[in-house]
Design a protein around this motif. Structure first.
Motif, short mmCIF file in Angstrom:
data_model
loop_
_atom_site.label_atom_id
_atom_site.label_comp_id
_atom_site.label_asym_id
_atom_site.label_seq_id
_atom_site.Cartn_x
_atom_site.Cartn_y
_atom_site.Cartn_z
N TYR A 373 0.89 -1.26 -0.02
CA TYR A 373 0.05 -0.22 0.04
C TYR A 373 0.94 1.20 0.04
CZ TYR A 373 -2.79 3.77 1.97
OH TYR A 373 -3.30 5.11 2.09
N ASN A 374 1.90 1.48 0.88
CA ASN A 374 2.75 2.56 0.92
C ASN A 374 3.42 2.79 -0.48
OD1 ASN A 374 2.24 3.05 3.62
ND2 ASN A 374 3.75 2.11 4.54
N ALA A 375 3.78 1.70 -1.05
CA ALA A 375 4.55 1.90 -2.28
C ALA A 375 3.53 2.29 -3.51
CB ALA A 375 4.93 0.49 -2.72
N ALA A 376 2.04 2.37 -3.34
CA ALA A 376 1.42 2.84 -4.31
C ALA A 376 0.71 4.10 -3.76
CB ALA A 376 0.21 1.77 -4.38
N ALA A 377 0.90 4.41 -2.39
CA ALA A 377 0.57 5.64 -1.99
C ALA A 377 1.14 6.86 -2.56
CB ALA A 377 0.39 5.72 -0.26
N PRO A 378 0.67 7.97 -2.84
CA PRO A 378 1.42 9.11 -3.45
C PRO A 378 2.50 10.00 -2.41
CG PRO A 378 -0.69 9.88 -3.39
CD PRO A 378 -0.76 8.26 -2.70
N ASP A 379 3.33 10.72 -2.98
CA ASP A 379 4.17 11.70 -2.10
C ASP A 379 3.61 12.67 -1.62
OD1 ASP A 379 6.19 9.75 -2.09
OD2 ASP A 379 6.84 10.56 -3.93
N GLY A 380 2.44 13.00 -2.48
CA GLY A 380 1.69 14.53 -2.03
C GLY A 380 1.14 14.77 -0.76
N GLY A 381 1.89 14.70 0.22
CA GLY A 381 1.46 14.91 1.67
C GLY A 381 0.82 16.29 1.81
N ALA A 382 1.09 17.14 1.01
CA ALA A 382 0.65 18.60 1.21
C ALA A 382 -0.74 18.63 0.62
CB ALA A 382 1.40 19.56 0.47
N ALA A 395 -1.65 4.56 -6.80
CA ALA A 395 -1.36 4.41 -8.12
C ALA A 395 -2.04 3.41 -8.65
CB ALA A 395 0.48 4.17 -8.23
N PRO A 396 -1.98 3.24 -10.02
CA PRO A 396 -2.70 2.16 -10.78
C PRO A 396 -1.86 0.84 -10.44
CG PRO A 396 -2.53 4.04 -12.29
CD PRO A 396 -1.87 4.21 -10.93
N GLY A 397 -2.69 -0.09 -10.23
CA GLY A 397 -1.95 -1.39 -9.86
C GLY A 397 -2.18 -1.94 -8.72
N LEU A 398 -2.54 -1.16 -7.60
CA LEU A 398 -3.03 -1.53 -6.45
C LEU A 398 -4.51 -2.00 -6.22
CD1 LEU A 398 -1.75 -1.95 -3.33
CD2 LEU A 398 -3.07 0.21 -2.79
N THR A 399 -4.69 -3.30 -6.00
CA THR A 399 -5.90 -3.90 -5.69
C THR A 399 -6.28 -4.12 -4.26
OG1 THR A 399 -6.08 -4.59 -8.04
CG2 THR A 399 -7.77 -5.33 -6.58
N PRO A 400 -7.41 -3.68 -3.71
CA PRO A 400 -8.28 -2.57 -3.88
C PRO A 400 -7.43 -1.21 -3.99
CG PRO A 400 -8.95 -3.07 -1.84
CD PRO A 400 -7.81 -4.33 -2.41
N ALA A 401 -7.99 -0.24 -4.76
CA ALA A 401 -7.40 0.90 -4.76
C ALA A 401 -7.85 1.73 -3.71
CB ALA A 401 -7.71 1.88 -6.14
N LYS A 402 -7.34 2.85 -3.25
CA LYS A 402 -7.79 3.96 -2.35
C LYS A 402 -8.01 5.25 -3.09
CE LYS A 402 -7.72 5.58 2.22
NZ LYS A 402 -6.92 5.43 3.72
N SER A 403 -9.27 5.65 -2.95
CA SER A 403 -9.59 6.84 -3.89
C SER A 403 -9.45 8.07 -3.41
CB SER A 403 -11.22 6.57 -4.11
OG SER A 403 -11.43 5.60 -4.85
N ASN A 404 -9.35 8.27 -2.04
CA ASN A 404 -9.21 9.61 -1.25
C ASN A 404 -8.19 9.35 0.06
OD1 ASN A 404 -11.05 11.68 -2.62
ND2 ASN A 404 -12.27 9.98 -2.30
N TRP A 405 -7.48 10.18 0.53
CA TRP A 405 -7.08 10.36 1.80
C TRP A 405 -5.88 9.23 1.94
CZ3 TRP A 405 -12.42 9.66 2.17
CH2 TRP A 405 -13.06 10.85 2.32
N ALA A 406 -5.09 8.80 0.54
CA ALA A 406 -4.07 7.84 0.46
C ALA A 406 -2.77 7.96 1.03
CB ALA A 406 -3.98 7.33 -0.93
N GLN A 407 -2.81 8.38 2.21
CA GLN A 407 -1.54 8.75 3.09
C GLN A 407 -0.65 7.33 3.17
OE1 GLN A 407 -0.82 12.70 5.57
NE2 GLN A 407 -2.04 11.30 6.56
N ARG A 408 0.38 7.38 3.36
CA ARG A 408 1.26 6.32 3.47
C ARG A 408 1.02 5.97 5.30
NH1 ARG A 408 6.96 7.54 0.31
NH2 ARG A 408 5.85 7.13 -1.80
N VAL A 409 1.02 4.62 5.52
CA VAL A 409 1.04 4.32 6.96
C VAL A 409 2.65 3.88 7.14
CG1 VAL A 409 0.02 2.68 8.55
CG2 VAL A 409 -1.52 3.32 6.57
N ASP A 410 3.32 5.03 7.79
CA ASP A 410 4.70 4.85 7.77
C ASP A 410 5.34 5.44 8.99
OD1 ASP A 410 4.71 7.18 6.88
OD2 ASP A 410 5.86 7.06 5.11
#
Length: 491
Positions: A373-382, A395-410
């Motif tokens: 999940y973290n690998a597919a989450a965007p960098d755009g924290g701002a 990013a495309p390819g992660l199943t299931p996708a996350k449509s909003n609030w896709a912050q990394r869990v890190d």
């Protein structure tokens, strides 16, 4: 009529919002018309300290920006989820302001809801949520047991009220022509008594507390969201159907709500759900196999709770975990938002593996899922915006996708709430007219019988958020007014 029968003018079954509104409005109507005496019997199958049904435990949100008007698109929101009862919905919209102003006149105070995830569809709610409404209405009803007196043209009249808790309505009494003329009641002593009345109001809730009916109509049993729901056995629905009432609503459906299973049982009364829903959009949901199974940010709060509840119900053991990190826990107002009904703190650990071990799921599988999940989450924290759907997606390819609030869990520490699916209310019920009359399959009123609240079917595919409590009050008042008018010989 048997000489041993008790006789009242109006019987109201149920002391949730609909039943209390019906009983008090019947008294108000008698006082306003001042044409005769009125006797009202109110019964509830729960003991007094458990009475109030779902109403007592509800957050009691109203789809209104203030007490004077319903929201824009109020009527359209019902049609959007398959509700085909335009006259009923129009009456609900028209009478909603008067119902809330009636509550305000009884000391109920309103405030905008403290929600974390905003919506363009505003809500108000009472300061003390549903408990404040039930307490205020029950207090007034119990004061009326000493009598309400009024006069007109020199003629004195009175409304007498009796309340019986731990008293179960078991059947309707009908004349040969089908007119409802009373009820049979089973008291705390187990004895069944026949009670005659000119009008009966049913407000006994759905069937979420009846495992047999849940299995027959829904297909499985889901725990009730609160203690009050366990008293909703479908008795009122069953007796109305036996009297010829029309079936309406979606009988194989219910209003699901994600909840913390740790908060069930004992004297807690209500499962924790607000804390879950204020967290899920910013989390990733893992099942017992440590796999993601849904888009946690698919939509706004109004529909997301439905999506989450149903998705969790389909998982192994009907349980999942909302996993999040220090970034979510550090969001402004997050603690205030989740504290509304938080009974158990989330699990926490320094690493995902340690957290998974606490949850009883495979640590390595959990680490792999979070890493993917973290690998597919965007960098755009701002771009992250907790207050509205922000379009921050994986990013495309992660199943299931996350449509909003896709912050990394890190960011340690890491947290998790356990999540199960709870049943707020069932959607199958009986048909009523805009006058709260119970109607037959042909649409004809059953004389002497009225109903309001969750036992009246309306919703289909999905619940229209913040409208259930509102319709209980609106149509409870309508039922009480029309029952009193009938009993006084004026309608």
């Amino acid at each position: 009529m048997d000489a041993t029968d008790e006789v009242y003018d109006v019987i109201v079954a149920g002391t949730g919002a609909a039943g209390l509104a019906a009983a008090l409005t019947a008294i108000d109507t008698a006082r306003e018309l001042a044409t005769g005496d009125l006797s009202v019997l109110v019964v509830d199958r729960a003991p007094r300290d458990h009475a109030g049904g779902n109403s007592f435990w509800s957050t009691a949100g109203f789809r209104m920006p203030d007490t004077t008007r319903v929201n824009d698109r109020f009527v359209e929101s019902f049609a959007a989820v398959g509700v085909t009862a335009p006259d009923y919905v129009a009456r609900l919209a028209a009478d909603a302001p008067a119902a809330l102003q009636w509550l305000a006149g009884k000391g109920v105070r309103f405030r905008p809801p403290r929600i974390f995830l905003t919506s363009d569809d505003p809500r108000i709610s009472p300061e003390g949520q549903g408990a404040e409404i039930v307490t205020a209405l029950r207090r007034e009803l119990e004061r009326h047991t000493s009598g309400v007196f009024y006069e007109r043209d020199g003629q004195s009249h009175a409304a007498g009220v009796e309340i019986r808790y731990a008293t179960e309505a078991t059947d309707l009494v009908r004349d040969d022509d089908g007119t409802v003329v009373g009820m049979t009641l089973r008291g705390p002593d187990g004895e069944v008594r026949s009670v005659r009345a000119t009008a009966v109001v049913l407000a006994t809730g759905g069937f979420e507390g009846n495992p047999e009916m849940m299995r027959r109509h829904v297909g499985y049993v889901v725990p009730t969201i609160c203690r009050g729901g366990s008293y909703n056995t479908g008795a009122g629905i069953t007796m109305a159907l036996a009297a010829g009432a029309r079936r309406t609503g979606r009988w194989d459906n219910f209003h699901p709500l994600p909840a913390d299973p740790r908060s069930a049982g004992g004297d807690r009364g209500l499962l924790t759900f607000a804390a879950i829903m204020e967290t899920v959009p910013y989390s990733i949901m893992l099942n017992r196999k440590a796999a993601r199974f849904m888009d946690e940010g698919v939509t706004t709060m109004d529909l997301l709770y439905d999506e989450v509840g149903r998705a969790v119900q389909a998982q192994p053991e009907q349980i999942a975990y909302a996993v999040f990190d220090a970034k979510t826990a550090g969001l402004p107002q997050w603690r205030e938002a989740v504290s509304r009904d938080l009974l158990d703190e989330p699990y926490s650990a320094a690493t995902i593996g340690e957290l998974a071990a606490q949850l009883g799921i495979d640590p390595e599988a959990a680490r792999e899922t979070v890493a993917a999940y973290n690998a597919a989450a965007p960098d755009g924290g701002a771009r992250f915006d907790a207050m509205r759907p922000d379009g921050l997606r994986t990013a495309p390819g992660l199943t299931p996708a996350k449509s909003n609030w896709a912050q990394r869990v890190d960011t340690a520490p890491f947290y998790a709430f356990p999540v199960t699916c709870a049943n707020v209310f069932t959607m199958g019920g009986i048909g009523t007219s805009p006058a709260a009359e119970v109607v037959t399959e042909a649409g004809d009123p059953i004389p002497g019988l009225y109903a309001a609240g969750e036992m009246t079917g309306l919703y289909q595919a999905k619940y229209v958020g913040a409208t259930s409590y509102l319709r209980s009050l609106v149509f409870g008042r309508i039922a009480g007014r029309n029952a009193a008018t009938r009993a006084l010989g004026l309608g």
